[in-house]
Design a protein around this motif. Structure first.
Motif, PDB file in Angstrom:
ATOM      1  N   SER A   1       0.832  -1.217   0.000  1.00  0.00           N
ATOM      2  CA  SER A   1       0.000   0.000   0.000  1.00  0.00           C
ATOM      3  C   SER A   1       0.861   1.260   0.000  1.00  0.00           C
ATOM      4  CB  SER A   1      -0.950  -0.007   1.207  1.00  0.00           C
ATOM      5  OG  SER A   1      -1.820  -1.113   1.167  1.00  0.00           O
TER       6      SER A   1
ATOM      7  N   HIS B   1      -5.316   7.801   8.001  1.00  0.00           N
ATOM      8  CA  HIS B   1      -4.334   7.181   8.886  1.00  0.00           C
ATOM      9  C   HIS B   1      -3.772   5.908   8.261  1.00  0.00           C
ATOM     10  CE1 HIS B   1      -2.442   5.902  12.617  1.00  0.00           C
ATOM     11  NE2 HIS B   1      -3.108   4.766  12.565  1.00  0.00           N
ATOM     12  N   GLU B   2      -4.647   5.087   7.689  1.00  0.00           N
ATOM     13  CA  GLU B   2      -4.198   3.799   7.160  1.00  0.00           C
ATOM     14  C   GLU B   2      -3.391   3.976   5.875  1.00  0.00           C
ATOM     15  OE1 GLU B   2      -7.222   0.839   6.969  1.00  0.00           O
ATOM     16  OE2 GLU B   2      -7.387   0.742   9.160  1.00  0.00           O
TER      17      GLU B   2
ATOM     18  N   ARG C   1       0.063   5.171   6.883  1.00  0.00           N
ATOM     19  CA  ARG C   1       0.859   4.088   7.478  1.00  0.00           C
ATOM     20  C   ARG C   1       1.246   3.029   6.450  1.00  0.00           C
ATOM     21  NH1 ARG C   1      -1.928   0.979  11.998  1.00  0.00           N
ATOM     22  NH2 ARG C   1       0.103  -0.010  12.003  1.00  0.00           N
TER      23      ARG C   1
ATOM     24  N   THR D   1      -1.006   0.738   5.478  1.00  0.00           N
ATOM     25  CA  THR D   1      -1.665  -0.452   6.019  1.00  0.00           C
ATOM     26  C   THR D   1      -1.960  -1.449   4.900  1.00  0.00           C
ATOM     27  OG1 THR D   1      -2.667   0.795   7.822  1.00  0.00           O
ATOM     28  CG2 THR D   1      -3.690  -1.307   7.244  1.00  0.00           C
ATOM     29  N   HIS D   2      -1.547  -2.685   5.095  1.00  0.00           N
ATOM     30  CA  HIS D   2      -1.832  -3.759   4.147  1.00  0.00           C
ATOM     31  C   HIS D   2      -2.158  -5.002   4.974  1.00  0.00           C
ATOM     32  CE1 HIS D   2       2.515  -3.500   4.923  1.00  0.00           C
ATOM     33  NE2 HIS D   2       2.475  -4.818   5.005  1.00  0.00           N
ATOM     34  N   ARG D   3      -3.207  -5.687   4.601  1.00  0.00           N
ATOM     35  CA  ARG D   3      -3.665  -6.785   5.453  1.00  0.00           C
ATOM     36  C   ARG D   3      -4.343  -7.860   4.606  1.00  0.00           C
ATOM     37  NH1 ARG D   3      -7.485  -2.193   7.618  1.00  0.00           N
ATOM     38  NH2 ARG D   3      -9.096  -2.224   6.029  1.00  0.00           N
TER      39      ARG D   3
ATOM     40  N   CYS E   1     -10.552  -7.585   9.057  1.00  0.00           N
ATOM     41  CA  CYS E   1     -10.527  -7.267  10.486  1.00  0.00           C
ATOM     42  C   CYS E   1      -9.927  -8.461  11.229  1.00  0.00           C
ATOM     43  CB  CYS E   1     -11.937  -6.959  10.997  1.00  0.00           C
ATOM     44  SG  CYS E   1     -13.062  -8.376  10.879  1.00  0.00           S
TER      45      CYS E   1
ATOM     46  N   TYR F   1      -5.572  -5.386  -0.405  1.00  0.00           N
ATOM     47  CA  TYR F   1      -4.868  -5.294   0.870  1.00  0.00           C
ATOM     48  C   TYR F   1      -5.305  -4.084   1.690  1.00  0.00           C
ATOM     49  CZ  TYR F   1      -1.790  -8.751  -1.305  1.00  0.00           C
ATOM     50  OH  TYR F   1      -1.289  -9.869  -1.938  1.00  0.00           O
ATOM     51  N   MET F   2      -6.026  -3.149   1.078  1.00  0.00           N
ATOM     52  CA  MET F   2      -6.602  -2.043   1.826  1.00  0.00           C
ATOM     53  C   MET F   2      -7.970  -2.440   2.369  1.00  0.00           C
ATOM     54  SD  MET F   2      -5.549   1.086  -0.713  1.00  0.00           S
ATOM     55  CE  MET F   2      -5.838   2.403   0.465  1.00  0.00           C
TER      56      MET F   2
END
Length: 435
Positions: A25, A310-311, A314, A316-318, A322, A384-385
């Motif tokens: 990301s 914020h993500e 950063r 953020t990748h996931r 959740c 991934y977002m």
């Protein structure tokens, strides 16, 4: 091998052309015409382009699901019953399709013990109270909170508390208790006045809005360590989002957020593709107000936008939307563990109990729900977002929100570039890369 076109997403702002590197990301500025040039390339040339950009390293996310995860967060269904009759309730008026019942102390205590047992000193854990309407079981909430705070302190563990309530049963003394224990309090409000009343009447059919506002004011006045947010479930009947957002922020809520109704037990109030398109338009209008506020140096607590900024910043990748079924579980009144609070009493996501901990079904869940094993997620630039979307909604409704999610994330990427250029101090450090 993944199609290289699924590894990047190009977007534009008045500042130029930009690219999201899906893996990790990461946001880059790129030369004008890069998107068109990339689209005309053969797949092999696209891979060479990614290599030249330094995007061919070891992936940030592999195919392996996490193993031996500690439990970090539990949501206790302390009251599987409710005093409202919301038209779309995922919990079937609070009982989750079974007999109405309340959690006993033995189960609540075991839940706290489970959290502490799985936590090393210095760890942050979270305990949430939900229902149904959790304040029906107020005494248990108070007893459990005090026990958890004392037990966590003895074990040098940091515990956070939250509660989601319809607000109708709040008492002035609740404000003091929630403030003392720094609760994150979420009030379910589905619009202003009649818009809310149409969706969230009481058991007798009368509106609940005026009652909630009268009872939430002491919390809004007292919040300091406590933070009080409004959560709006969006249906085809309450799509006036900018007006709702402005009204609740003006009342003093610490945050206001929107979530579409995608899966209800009866099918009532579910959003169609047309409704989702309208919601996207309304959300972007809200986002523009957020951008203006940031440029003016004002706080504007639109939680969807704040979280997205914020993500993105950063990176953020996931592989999951959740922590459901991983480090987070919903606990039924009887002490059974489910993937999250929305799956309580749903055998599709049952995973043990608080006394023995998660069972082997958790590993199968995490393997199956990994974004690489979800289609068409595994070839989507937003994978991934997004993480594949809410498990409960996907299982029970499918994926009617994918276009909305991509549209919202595309707008948020544009807003991030604009704000990071105009107000880099808002993010705290340099954020974007150029290529």
């Amino acid at each position: 091998m993944t199609d290289p076109s699924a590894e990047v997403h190009f977007f534009e702002t008045t500042l130029g052309e930009h690219m999201l590197a899906v893996d990790g990301s990461r946001v880059f500025d790129v030369a004008e015409g890069t998107a068109d040039h990339f689209a005309r390339m053969a797949a092999e040339s696209q891979r060479e382009f990614l290599t030249q950009m330094g995007l061919d390293g070891v992936p940030f996310i592999d195919d392996a699901p996490p193993r031996r995860m500690p439990v970090r967060s539990l949501s206790l269904a302390v009251a599987q019953k409710c005093n409202l009759a919301c038209t779309y309730c995922y919990a079937s008026q609070g009982s989750f399709g079974g007999p109405a019942r309340s959690m006993e102390w033995e189960v609540a205590k075991a839940s706290v013990d489970r959290l502490i047992m799985d936590s090393e000193p210095g760890t942050r854990i979270n305990l949430a109270f939900l229902g149904g309407e959790p304040l029906i079981n107020r005494n248990l909430i108070r007893k459990t909170t005090v026990y958890a705070a004392e037990h966590a302190q003895r074990n040098k563990v940091d515990v956070g508390f939250s509660i989601t309530t319809n607000g109708t049963l709040l008492r002035p003394e609740d404000a003091e208790f929630f403030e003392d224990h720094a609760f994150a309090v979420t009030i379910s409000l589905d619009g202003v006045g009649k818009a809310h009343d149409r969706l969230r009447p009481n058991q007798g059919g009368r509106g609940s809005y005026d009652t909630i506002l009268r009872k939430v004011l002491p919390l809004l006045d007292k919040q300091h360590r406590m933070q009080v947010g409004a959560r709006v479930t969006v249906t085809p009947r309450n799509l006036e989002l900018p007006e709702t957002l402005s009204h609740f922020i003006g009342m003093g809520f610490h945050s206001v957020g929107f979530s579409p109704m995608l899966a209800s037990p009866t099918g009532r109030e579910e959003m169609s593709s047309k409704d989702m398109a309208e919601m996207l338009s309304q959300m972007i209008r809200c986002g523009r107000v957020f951008e203006d506020a940031v440029l003016q140096g004002r706080r504007f607590p639109f939680s969807n936008m704040a979280a997205a900024m914020h993500e993105i910043h950063r990176g953020t990748h996931r592989p999951y939307a959740c922590g459901a079924g991983g480090g987070y579980f919903g606990v039924s009144a009887d002490g059974d563990l489910f993937a999250c609070h929305r799956f309580v009493e749903d055998d599709l996501a049952a995973m043990g109990n608080v006394h023995d901990g998660p069972d082997a079904r958790r590993e199968a869940w995490l393997a199956e729900r990994h974004v690489h094993n979800q289609s068409p997620c595994n070839t989507c630039w937003a994978r991934y977002m997004c993480g594949g979307g809410c498990h409960h909604e996907v299982i029970h409704r499918g994926r009617p929100a994918c276009d909305y999610i991509r549209g919202w994330l595309d707008y948020c990427l544009q807003a991030y570039v604009r704000l990071s250029a105009a107000r880099p101090d808002f993010f705290g450090d340099a954020a974007r890369r150029s290529a």
